[in-house]
Design a protein around this motif. Structure first.
Motif, PDB file in Angstrom:
ATOM      1  N   THR A   1      15.640   6.808   6.135  1.00  0.00           N
ATOM      2  CA  THR A   1      14.320   6.786   6.730  1.00  0.00           C
ATOM      3  C   THR A   1      13.415   6.003   5.794  1.00  0.00           C
ATOM      4  OG1 THR A   1      14.596   8.875   7.897  1.00  0.00           O
ATOM      5  CG2 THR A   1      12.355   8.199   7.392  1.00  0.00           C
ATOM      6  N   MET A   2      12.619   5.106   6.344  1.00  0.00           N
ATOM      7  CA  MET A   2      11.772   4.235   5.526  1.00  0.00           C
ATOM      8  C   MET A   2      10.314   4.642   5.639  1.00  0.00           C
ATOM      9  SD  MET A   2      14.018   2.344   4.203  1.00  0.00           S
ATOM     10  CE  MET A   2      12.925   1.185   3.369  1.00  0.00           C
ATOM     11  N   GLY A   3       9.605   4.441   4.553  1.00  0.00           N
ATOM     12  CA  GLY A   3       8.189   4.785   4.559  1.00  0.00           C
ATOM     13  C   GLY A   3       7.363   3.763   3.818  1.00  0.00           C
ATOM     14  N   TRP A   4       6.088   3.773   4.124  1.00  0.00           N
ATOM     15  CA  TRP A   4       5.100   2.997   3.376  1.00  0.00           C
ATOM     16  C   TRP A   4       4.100   3.971   2.757  1.00  0.00           C
ATOM     17  CZ3 TRP A   4       5.216  -2.140   2.334  1.00  0.00           C
ATOM     18  CH2 TRP A   4       6.033  -2.961   3.119  1.00  0.00           C
ATOM     19  N   PHE A   5       3.800   3.732   1.513  1.00  0.00           N
ATOM     20  CA  PHE A   5       2.780   4.472   0.787  1.00  0.00           C
ATOM     21  C   PHE A   5       1.789   3.471   0.219  1.00  0.00           C
ATOM     22  CE2 PHE A   5       4.215   8.932   0.257  1.00  0.00           C
ATOM     23  CZ  PHE A   5       5.427   8.841   0.910  1.00  0.00           C
ATOM     24  N   ARG A   6       0.640   3.956  -0.233  1.00  0.00           N
ATOM     25  CA  ARG A   6      -0.313   3.077  -0.898  1.00  0.00           C
ATOM     26  C   ARG A   6      -1.016   3.842  -2.015  1.00  0.00           C
ATOM     27  NH1 ARG A   6      -4.816   2.401   3.956  1.00  0.00           N
ATOM     28  NH2 ARG A   6      -5.710   4.513   3.830  1.00  0.00           N
ATOM     29  N   GLN A   7      -1.472   3.048  -2.981  1.00  0.00           N
ATOM     30  CA  GLN A   7      -2.169   3.649  -4.109  1.00  0.00           C
ATOM     31  C   GLN A   7      -3.355   2.776  -4.484  1.00  0.00           C
ATOM     32  OE1 GLN A   7       0.306   4.522  -7.515  1.00  0.00           O
ATOM     33  NE2 GLN A   7      -1.186   5.988  -8.312  1.00  0.00           N
ATOM     34  N   ALA A   8      -4.534   3.352  -4.355  1.00  0.00           N
ATOM     35  CA  ALA A   8      -5.763   2.672  -4.736  1.00  0.00           C
ATOM     36  C   ALA A   8      -6.067   2.997  -6.204  1.00  0.00           C
ATOM     37  CB  ALA A   8      -6.911   3.120  -3.846  1.00  0.00           C
ATOM     38  N   PRO A   9      -6.852   2.159  -6.873  1.00  0.00           N
ATOM     39  CA  PRO A   9      -7.159   2.407  -8.284  1.00  0.00           C
ATOM     40  C   PRO A   9      -7.776   3.782  -8.487  1.00  0.00           C
ATOM     41  CG  PRO A   9      -7.845   0.208  -7.668  1.00  0.00           C
ATOM     42  CD  PRO A   9      -7.433   0.898  -6.390  1.00  0.00           C
TER      43      PRO A   9
ATOM     44  N   TYR B   1       0.509  -1.468  -1.863  1.00  0.00           N
ATOM     45  CA  TYR B   1       1.340  -0.866  -0.826  1.00  0.00           C
ATOM     46  C   TYR B   1       2.800  -0.902  -1.267  1.00  0.00           C
ATOM     47  CZ  TYR B   1      -2.500  -0.505   2.420  1.00  0.00           C
ATOM     48  OH  TYR B   1      -3.676  -0.139   3.021  1.00  0.00           O
ATOM     49  N   TYR B   2       3.441   0.258  -1.143  1.00  0.00           N
ATOM     50  CA  TYR B   2       4.817   0.419  -1.569  1.00  0.00           C
ATOM     51  C   TYR B   2       5.709   0.793  -0.390  1.00  0.00           C
ATOM     52  CZ  TYR B   2       2.825   0.855  -6.268  1.00  0.00           C
ATOM     53  OH  TYR B   2       2.159   0.646  -7.460  1.00  0.00           O
ATOM     54  N   CYS B   3       6.868   0.197  -0.385  1.00  0.00           N
ATOM     55  CA  CYS B   3       7.922   0.544   0.552  1.00  0.00           C
ATOM     56  C   CYS B   3       8.859   1.535  -0.142  1.00  0.00           C
ATOM     57  CB  CYS B   3       8.663  -0.742   0.917  1.00  0.00           C
ATOM     58  SG  CYS B   3      10.136  -0.541   1.890  1.00  0.00           S
ATOM     59  N   ALA B   4       9.381   2.500   0.611  1.00  0.00           N
ATOM     60  CA  ALA B   4      10.250   3.502   0.006  1.00  0.00           C
ATOM     61  C   ALA B   4      11.305   3.962   1.002  1.00  0.00           C
ATOM     62  CB  ALA B   4       9.422   4.691  -0.469  1.00  0.00           C
TER      63      ALA B   4
ATOM     64  N   SER C   1      10.003  12.993  -1.879  1.00  0.00           N
ATOM     65  CA  SER C   1      11.178  12.974  -1.002  1.00  0.00           C
ATOM     66  C   SER C   1      11.896  11.633  -1.041  1.00  0.00           C
ATOM     67  CB  SER C   1      10.774  13.266   0.443  1.00  0.00           C
ATOM     68  OG  SER C   1      10.234  14.556   0.589  1.00  0.00           O
ATOM     69  N   TYR C   2      11.264  10.605  -1.576  1.00  0.00           N
ATOM     70  CA  TYR C   2      11.788   9.251  -1.502  1.00  0.00           C
ATOM     71  C   TYR C   2      12.602   8.907  -2.743  1.00  0.00           C
ATOM     72  CZ  TYR C   2       9.073   8.718   2.687  1.00  0.00           C
ATOM     73  OH  TYR C   2       8.591   8.879   3.957  1.00  0.00           O
ATOM     74  N   ASN C   3      13.793   8.360  -2.489  1.00  0.00           N
ATOM     75  CA  ASN C   3      14.741   8.087  -3.552  1.00  0.00           C
ATOM     76  C   ASN C   3      14.558   6.706  -4.181  1.00  0.00           C
ATOM     77  OD1 ASN C   3      16.265   9.541  -1.036  1.00  0.00           O
ATOM     78  ND2 ASN C   3      16.798  10.513  -2.986  1.00  0.00           N
TER      79      ASN C   3
END
Length: 123
Positions: free
Chosen positions: A33-41, A94-97, A109-111
């Motif tokens: 299962t694929m996900g996108w996450f994001r991290q702002a400063p 933006y990160y893919c996981a 949960s993401y490996n």
């Protein structure tokens, strides 16, 4: 093992669009299962969207629902994030996981994770 490489980030004006891509290596990509996450400063990494291995159900954070669309192409080992009606508050890395199990909204949960791509939305 799965290796992930994101691309497609950049600078865009508010109201504009970007399409992020995540290229995966590894013969078992379709199992994840694929996900996108994001991290702002100065902020925690947060869930954005996820899609199951079969390109079936998708889930989104409330903040992006109706504006972002996640999709995948298992034949090309690629997952996408189409981002429309962008807002300055969408500015982040933006990160893919990839994950096999666990709650889809939990980053633990993401490996596997990509290196991230910067998205900057100007007002």
């Amino acid at each position: 093992q799965v290796q992930l490489v994101e691309s497609g980030g950049g600078l865009v004006q508010a109201g504009g669009s970007l399409r992020l891509s995540c290229a995966a290596s590894g013969r078992t990509f379709s199992s994840y299962t694929m996900g996108w996450f994001r991290q702002a400063p100065g902020k925690e990494r947060e869930f954005v969207a996820t899609i199951t291995w079969s390109a079936g159900p998708t889930y989104y954070a409330d903040s992006v629902k109706g504006r972002f669309t996640i999709s995948r192409d298992n034949a090309k080992n690629t997952v996408f994030l189409q981002m429309n009606s962008l807002k300055p508050e969408d500015t982040a890395i933006y990160y893919c996981a990839a994950r096999l199990r666990g709650p889809y909204y939990e980053k633990t949960s993401y490996n596997y994770w990509g290196q991230g791509t910067q998205v900057t939305v100007s007002s």
